[in-house]
Design an enzyme around this catalytic site. Structure first.
Site, mmCIF file in Angstrom:
data_model
loop_
_atom_site.group_PDB
_atom_site.id
_atom_site.type_symbol
_atom_site.label_atom_id
_atom_site.label_comp_id
_atom_site.label_asym_id
_atom_site.label_seq_id
_atom_site.Cartn_x
_atom_site.Cartn_y
_atom_site.Cartn_z
ATOM 1 N N LYS A 32 -0.509 2.769 -2.673
ATOM 2 C CA LYS A 32 -1.369 2.000 -3.574
ATOM 3 C C LYS A 32 -2.796 2.528 -3.551
ATOM 4 C CE LYS A 32 -2.572 -1.233 -6.354
ATOM 5 N NZ LYS A 32 -2.288 -0.863 -7.758
ATOM 6 N N LYS B 20 3.503 5.359 -16.001
ATOM 7 C CA LYS B 20 4.177 4.136 -15.519
ATOM 8 C C LYS B 20 5.675 4.395 -15.395
ATOM 9 C CE LYS B 20 1.529 2.461 -14.224
ATOM 10 N NZ LYS B 20 0.150 2.674 -14.165
ATOM 11 N N HIS C 26 2.946 22.164 -31.179
ATOM 12 C CA HIS C 26 2.515 23.415 -30.528
ATOM 13 C C HIS C 26 3.345 23.714 -29.286
ATOM 14 C CE1 HIS C 26 -0.827 23.713 -33.290
ATOM 15 N NE2 HIS C 26 -1.104 22.438 -33.040
ATOM 16 N N ASN D 192 -5.530 5.467 10.326
ATOM 17 C CA ASN D 192 -5.392 5.843 8.914
ATOM 18 C C ASN D 192 -6.325 7.026 8.687
ATOM 19 O OD1 ASN D 192 -3.945 3.507 8.738
ATOM 20 N ND2 ASN D 192 -5.381 2.426 7.388
ATOM 21 N N GLY D 193 -5.904 7.990 7.861
ATOM 22 C CA GLY D 193 -6.759 9.143 7.580
ATOM 23 C C GLY D 193 -6.145 10.415 8.129
ATOM 24 N N ARG E 102 0.818 -1.212 0.000
ATOM 25 C CA ARG E 102 0.000 0.000 0.000
ATOM 26 C C ARG E 102 0.855 1.266 0.000
ATOM 27 N NH1 ARG E 102 -5.359 -0.937 2.186
ATOM 28 N NH2 ARG E 102 -5.351 1.154 3.019
ATOM 29 N N GLU F 59 -0.653 7.077 -20.045
ATOM 30 C CA GLU F 59 -0.478 5.988 -19.083
ATOM 31 C C GLU F 59 0.939 5.409 -19.165
ATOM 32 O OE1 GLU F 59 -1.895 4.956 -16.555
ATOM 33 O OE2 GLU F 59 -1.321 2.871 -16.278
HETATM 34 C C1 F6R Z 1 -0.787 4.572 -10.942
HETATM 35 C C2 F6R Z 1 -1.823 4.333 -9.968
HETATM 36 C C3 F6R Z 1 -2.626 5.483 -9.492
HETATM 37 C C4 F6R Z 1 -4.096 5.072 -9.289
HETATM 38 C C5 F6R Z 1 -4.881 6.205 -8.629
HETATM 39 C C6 F6R Z 1 -6.342 5.848 -8.508
HETATM 40 O O1 F6R Z 1 -0.117 3.404 -11.290
HETATM 41 O O2 F6R Z 1 -2.019 3.238 -9.530
HETATM 42 O O3 F6R Z 1 -2.535 6.567 -10.359
HETATM 43 O O4 F6R Z 1 -4.627 4.728 -10.527
HETATM 44 O O5 F6R Z 1 -4.350 6.492 -7.380
HETATM 45 O O6 F6R Z 1 -6.508 4.710 -7.736
HETATM 46 P P1 F6R Z 1 -7.830 3.863 -7.776
HETATM 47 O O7 F6R Z 1 -7.953 3.289 -9.149
HETATM 48 O O8 F6R Z 1 -7.641 2.816 -6.731
HETATM 49 O O9 F6R Z 1 -8.959 4.792 -7.468
#
Ligand code: F6R
Length: 612
Positions: A607, A489, A508, A102-103, A27, A485
């Protein structure tokens, strides 16, 4: 983002907590800690860095610590730098109660100031410590841990998933949730709390999802739940469906590589039972009851963050071109705060792997509040977005552990393609045309497999470019989001600056960057705008940019202009992104490996982003 695991039972929980923390590592976090109730006192052990550092710091691997009540936390720093002091758990004033959280407690300064006037001394820079002290102060008044937690939470603004234990109460754990997921794990003579089922699934598959505003009191024998105002709530025990093997690396060096290679299977899983080839149609059970609203919608608004937002951009092309429905895509973080003009004629579709992303959840609630029909495309079963939406579709990618999202993205695209085809058929597409598209969709998993059969040339390209400082990614139409994307990555796991652009926009501005040191990745399948992208390739070539191109297997034009080509099977244009992203995932992965970065735990990333 932060992770929680807690245990009350008969066993020694130390190995279980540390293993749970390891399972939560994906995470994203920067410190870890545990609290154990032993012989009428609480021991807190915490350390900046990885769980392995915590383990060696406490010597728990030697079996020195033993407790049957305890909790563990991985912290992703928000308030205060990631050091030993700011790591969780945190104490109350008397060091008799410990809290993991958490939060974000938004009014923590107000709470601290008030308590400081009463003589409280704070040791950390965290918001959580203010909550721990507040619970301690309430305990002084009530002598009851659960009541103290409820009374403290009534004064708190912000978001939390918390677990609390007290040295006075060796038979009780208290947990609560608002905006940050908390799951109870139900065992036999033992019970668990976790922020994520991955932490407890090897001990129990029976779980209960807490709702916002709920508090749970757990003993060894059972649990009870209530609201903050102490109104009893009834919960249903649910079964976690994924297997332990799905959250293990299974022979791969990294989760990210494993998940890239799972894509033929995960794409297929997304279609299973939904693709009716002979009818040229799609069956999506989670949308049947909202079909009328979908078909009469004035427009579809897709909202999401990060990779899921990129999937939404591809979805816009699919919905408009295949299903002919006006579609807009918005960053959830912007949508939620700009007072969007949404009404009951709109369908708002939230895309989220985790189903817990704070901005996406808030955007969904805002749209719901304004009367729109809200739907989710979600991976994690039972997550908040899945539960709070009016309907939706699970992508069935299985647990995604790699911080860089890969298989969830292709599964999201697959589901968007299914929805597009379903809506197109409802809006007049002929059965014959439907059959052609459904047949083509059915070929995608095998075509993904072909890409993954031979990846050495991508590794070689990665080695060639591993030391460059910048990358440009270009694509057009539905492959423009693929460029975005691919660039995301690369930057998130290899820390190389990369930008994605629509290929024609290059002239541009970004064209000023192009010289013999600038690698440019083109996504250039043989689709309706192929010739146009060839012109963009020429423009880069004329300025000596180094071109890496993702092309179709039967392409013989691009190789005349590009230094490297990566071939992918042909498919129908709007399904192309599902395949075209795969080589770019691999390129980013191999670049990161060649540069020696920690692929599964890239710096600063989480994550599941459960704070704003
Ligand atoms: C990039 C990545 C993040 C998630 C974003 C949204 O590899 O994983 O950009 O896509 O934080 O997360 P979710 O899809 O869980 O809402």
């Amino acid at each position: 983002m932060c992770g929680i695991v807690a245990y009350i039972g008969q066993k020694n929980c130390v190995p279980l907590l540390l293993e749970g923390l390891r399972r939560l590592e994906y995470r994203g976090y920067d410190s870890a800690g545990i609290a154990l109730v032993q012989n009428g006192s609480i021991g807190v052990y915490k350390k900046a860095g990885k769980v392995a550092e915590l383990v060696s710091a406490i010597g728990a691997s030697n079996g020195e610590l033993k407790a049957s009540l305890g909790m563990g936390h991985t912290r992703w720093a928000t308030h205060g730098e990631p050091n030993d002091t700011n790591a969780h758990p945190h104490w109350d004033q008397k060091r008799e109660i410990a809290v993991i959280h958490n939060g974000i407690i938004e009014n923590y300064q107000v709470i601290k100031t008030k308590l400081a006037q009463e003589g409280h001394i704070f040791e950390t820079a965290t918001d959580t410590e203010a909550l721990a002290h507040l619970i301690g102060a309430m305990y002084e008044r009530t002598g009851n841990l659960c009541s103290a937690v409820r009374m403290a939470l009534a004064e708190v603004e912000g978001t939390y998933g918390i677990v609390v234990l007290s040295k006075h109460d060796p038979d009780r754990l208290v947990a609560a949730r608002k905006g940050s997921p908390i799951i109870l794990g139900v065992g036999d003579g033992e019970n668990f709390v976790a922020s994520d089922a991955a932490a407890i699934v090897d001990h129990t598959r029976q779980v209960v999802y807490l709702e916002d505003g709920e508090v749970a009191e757990l003993t060894r024998e059972g649990f009870r739940t209530m609201t903050i105002d102490d109104v009893k709530t009834d919960k249903v025990i649910q079964e976690v469906t994924f297997e332990l093997s799905q959250i293990e690396r299974g022979g791969y060096d990294h989760f990210m590589l494993k998940e890239i290679h799972e894509q033929p299977e995960t794409i297929k899983n997304g279609m299973r039972g939904r693709l009716l080839i002979e009818e040229g149609n799609i069956k999506l059970g989670g949308l049947q009851h909202v079909m009328g609203r979908l078909l009469s919608a004035r427009r579809i608004v897709i909202t999401a963050c990060g990779t899921s937002w990129h999937a939404g951009l591809v979805g816009e092309y699919m919905f408009e071109q295949i299903a002919k429905i006006p579609t807009e895509v918005e960053y959830a973080s912007e949508f939620r705060y700009r007072s969007p003009l949404v009404n009951i004629d709109d369908v708002v579709l939230v895309i989220s792997q985790s189903g817990e992303t704070a901005d996406s959840l808030a955007a969904m609630r805002e749209a719901k509040r304004k009367g729109a029909t809200v739907l989710g495309i979600v991976n994690v079963v039972g997550s908040t977005i899945a539960r709070e939406s009016d309907g939706g579709v699970y992508v069935h990618a299985g647990p995604e552990i790699g911080v860089a999202s890969t298989k969830a993205f292709t599964s999201q695209l697959t589901v968007l393609a299914l929805i597009s085809l379903m809506l197109a058929r409802q809006r007049g597409m002929t059965k014959e045309d439907g059959i052609v598209l459904a047949r083509e969709l059915a070929t995608i998993p095998d075509k993904a497999r072909q890409i993954l059969e031979n990846t050495e040339h991508i590794e070689a390209i990665a080695r060639e470019f591993k030391d460059v400082k910048n990358f440009l990614y270009l694509g057009r139409g539905a492959n423009f989001p693929v460029a975005l994307e691919g660039a995301l990555k690369l930057k998130e796991i290899s820390y190389i600056h990369a930008e994605g652009y629509p290929a024609a926009e290059m002239k541009h501005g970004p064209i000023a960057l192009i010289d013999e040191n600038m690698p440019v990745v083109f996504v250039v399948p043989k689709d309706a705008i192929y010739e146009k992208v060839l012109s963009n390739l020429q423009e880069v070539r004329a300025r000596r940019g180094r071109i890496i191109a993702v092309v179709n297997e039967d392409d013989h034009e691009v190789e005349k202009l590009a230094e490297f080509v990566i071939r992918v099977p042909r498919t129908y244009g709007f399904f192309g992104p599902i395949l075209n992203i795969i080589p770019l995932q691999l390129l980013a992965y191999h670049m990161a490996v060649a540069r020696g970065t920690d692929v599964d735990q890239p710096r600063n990333l989480a994550k599941s982003v459960t704070v704003e």
